[in-house]
Design a protein around this motif. Structure first.
Motif, PDB file in Angstrom:
ATOM      1  N   LEU A   1       0.865  -1.128  -0.075  1.00  0.00           N
ATOM      2  CA  LEU A   1      -0.016  -0.032   0.069  1.00  0.00           C
ATOM      3  C   LEU A   1       0.977   1.200   0.050  1.00  0.00           C
ATOM      4  O   LEU A   1       0.559   2.307  -0.736  1.00  0.00           O
ATOM      5  N   GLU A   2       1.825   1.356   0.692  1.00  0.00           N
ATOM      6  CA  GLU A   2       2.723   2.466   0.618  1.00  0.00           C
ATOM      7  C   GLU A   2       3.570   2.364  -0.602  1.00  0.00           C
ATOM      8  O   GLU A   2       3.675   3.714  -1.234  1.00  0.00           O
ATOM      9  N   GLU A   3       3.961   1.433  -1.348  1.00  0.00           N
ATOM     10  CA  GLU A   3       4.559   1.615  -2.737  1.00  0.00           C
ATOM     11  C   GLU A   3       3.648   2.092  -3.566  1.00  0.00           C
ATOM     12  O   GLU A   3       3.887   2.817  -4.449  1.00  0.00           O
ATOM     13  N   SER A   4       2.124   1.716  -3.560  1.00  0.00           N
ATOM     14  CA  SER A   4       1.183   2.161  -4.654  1.00  0.00           C
ATOM     15  C   SER A   4       1.131   3.687  -4.408  1.00  0.00           C
ATOM     16  O   SER A   4       0.933   4.438  -5.376  1.00  0.00           O
ATOM     17  N   LEU A   5       1.040   4.148  -3.150  1.00  0.00           N
ATOM     18  CA  LEU A   5       0.736   5.538  -2.771  1.00  0.00           C
ATOM     19  C   LEU A   5       1.783   6.372  -3.386  1.00  0.00           C
ATOM     20  O   LEU A   5       1.867   7.485  -4.019  1.00  0.00           O
ATOM     21  N   ALA A   6       3.232   5.908  -2.959  1.00  0.00           N
ATOM     22  CA  ALA A   6       4.496   6.339  -3.493  1.00  0.00           C
ATOM     23  C   ALA A   6       4.537   6.806  -5.070  1.00  0.00           C
ATOM     24  O   ALA A   6       4.930   7.643  -5.588  1.00  0.00           O
ATOM     25  N   PHE A   7       4.293   5.492  -5.666  1.00  0.00           N
ATOM     26  CA  PHE A   7       4.177   5.674  -7.209  1.00  0.00           C
ATOM     27  C   PHE A   7       3.243   6.830  -7.582  1.00  0.00           C
ATOM     28  O   PHE A   7       3.502   7.662  -8.729  1.00  0.00           O
ATOM     29  N   ALA A   8       1.947   6.758  -7.036  1.00  0.00           N
ATOM     30  CA  ALA A   8       0.918   7.717  -7.576  1.00  0.00           C
ATOM     31  C   ALA A   8       1.534   8.992  -7.186  1.00  0.00           C
ATOM     32  O   ALA A   8       1.282   9.950  -8.155  1.00  0.00           O
ATOM     33  N   ARG A   9       2.122   9.045  -6.123  1.00  0.00           N
ATOM     34  CA  ARG A   9       2.669  10.701  -5.885  1.00  0.00           C
ATOM     35  C   ARG A   9       3.766  11.031  -6.770  1.00  0.00           C
ATOM     36  O   ARG A   9       3.784  12.218  -7.138  1.00  0.00           O
ATOM     37  N   GLU A  10       4.692  10.104  -7.089  1.00  0.00           N
ATOM     38  CA  GLU A  10       5.750  10.413  -8.006  1.00  0.00           C
ATOM     39  C   GLU A  10       5.222  10.730  -9.230  1.00  0.00           C
ATOM     40  O   GLU A  10       5.762  11.904  -9.928  1.00  0.00           O
ATOM     41  N   TYR A  11       4.468  10.164  -9.912  1.00  0.00           N
ATOM     42  CA  TYR A  11       4.152  10.311 -11.404  1.00  0.00           C
ATOM     43  C   TYR A  11       3.077  11.254 -11.446  1.00  0.00           C
ATOM     44  O   TYR A  11       2.699  11.542 -12.860  1.00  0.00           O
ATOM     45  N   LEU A  12       2.275  11.641 -10.487  1.00  0.00           N
ATOM     46  CA  LEU A  12       1.380  12.703 -10.545  1.00  0.00           C
ATOM     47  C   LEU A  12       2.161  14.061 -10.234  1.00  0.00           C
ATOM     48  O   LEU A  12       1.523  14.963 -10.152  1.00  0.00           O
ATOM     49  N   GLY A  13       3.407  14.049 -10.070  1.00  0.00           N
ATOM     50  CA  GLY A  13       4.196  15.222  -9.660  1.00  0.00           C
ATOM     51  C   GLY A  13       4.087  15.749  -8.237  1.00  0.00           C
ATOM     52  O   GLY A  13       4.332  16.819  -8.113  1.00  0.00           O
ATOM     53  N   GLN A  14       3.666  14.711  -7.310  1.00  0.00           N
ATOM     54  CA  GLN A  14       3.435  15.041  -6.046  1.00  0.00           C
ATOM     55  C   GLN A  14       4.436  14.653  -5.084  1.00  0.00           C
ATOM     56  O   GLN A  14       4.335  14.960  -3.882  1.00  0.00           O
ATOM     57  N   GLY A  15       5.606  14.354  -5.711  1.00  0.00           N
ATOM     58  CA  GLY A  15       6.495  13.701  -4.762  1.00  0.00           C
ATOM     59  C   GLY A  15       7.413  14.560  -4.205  1.00  0.00           C
ATOM     60  O   GLY A  15       7.415  15.900  -4.536  1.00  0.00           O
TER      61      GLY A  15
END
Length: 265
Positions: free
Chosen positions: A251-265
């Motif tokens: 679940l953490e990996e999925s959220l981190a993936f979304a944040r990164e590629y949505l430009g929210q990282g």
């Protein structure tokens, strides 16, 4: 505004709907999508309202009980299920109801499905985001596999006359569909993303995004570039995680993936 990243409660199955809210808050997700039918709480409007208020997190969508294993949830009449989903959405402040196209054997429902969805949107003021599905594949006695179309009027609603849609990456993988082409067909009608992944297997894999071959990173970048202002919801399978720590990592990996590629990282 930043695109919200939500967590579907089915992502923590076989843990409960309440656990889904716990995970979402604890890991920093922005919202929750409730999959109706996984347990008793998910079918109770009051229970879902209390979970949302008690956890202080938004409910972005209600997923109507239209899976095979939820066929008897809220009765067997399909339009009643969609109306009840609207009641829950209004009660908890969700703007979207996610719905699958009818099964092939639901002939009467399928005949009026397109017009019925339009009617529900007019009457409820909600977005009914129709989700892409996939052919059912089975091994043949010879080489390869054979597939059967099980959804009507079509399994790819981006080609249909719908005002709003949901794009599920795992379902696109089974169907051999290009997610960017599908997103482009939807255009501004695309309102909801089930962020996951797949490899083209006959199984509905719902992998952690980035662990498959569907280019989920490219899809998220495309959403940002085209001004998508709908919801992105992580919908993965963790039932074979083996432990709560392993589930947490997924679940953490999925959220981190979304944040990164949505430009929210």
């Amino acid at each position: 505004m930043s695109i919200r990243v939500g967590l579907s409660t089915v992502s923590v199955y076989p843990e409960s709907t309440a656990a889904g809210f716990d995970w979402a808050v604890g890991l920093g997700y922005d919202a929750v999508e409730v999959m109706v039918g996984v347990d008793r709480d998910s079918t109770s409007i009051e229970s879902v309202r209390q979970l949302a208020e008690g956890h202080g997190i938004a409910v972005s969508a209600i997923h109507a009980p239209c899976l095979l294993f939820t066929q008897r949830v809220w009765g067997t009449e399909p339009w009643g299920k969609l109306e009840r989903s609207a009641e829950m959405a209004h009660a908890v402040g969700a703007r979207t109801v996610v719905v699958h196209p009818p099964f092939r054997w639901q002939r009467s429902y399928a005949r009026y499905f397109v017009e019925g969805i339009k009617r529900l949107e007019r009457e409820t003021g909600l977005t009914y985001a129709v989700e892409n599905m996939y052919p059912w594949k089975a091994r043949s006695t010879g080489r390869g596999s054979r597939s059967t179309e099980m959804y009507v009027p079509e399994r790819d609603p981006s080609r249909g006359d719908y005002a709003h849609g949901t794009l599920d990456v795992s379902h696109a993988a089974i169907g051999g569909d290009d997610v960017i082409e599908m997103a482009e067909r939807w255009g501004p009608r695309l309102r909801h993303i089930h962020l996951t992944d797949g490899t083209g297997s006959a199984k509905d894999e719902h992998l952690v995004p980035g662990r498959g071959t569907m280019g989920a990173d490219t899809l998220l970048r495309h959403l940002v570039e085209t001004g998508f202002d709908g919801e992105v919801v992580v919908e993965i399978t963790t039932r074979r995680a083996g432990s709560r720590e392993a589930r947490r990592e997924m679940l953490e990996e999925s959220l981190a993936f979304a944040r990164e590629y949505l430009g929210q990282g």
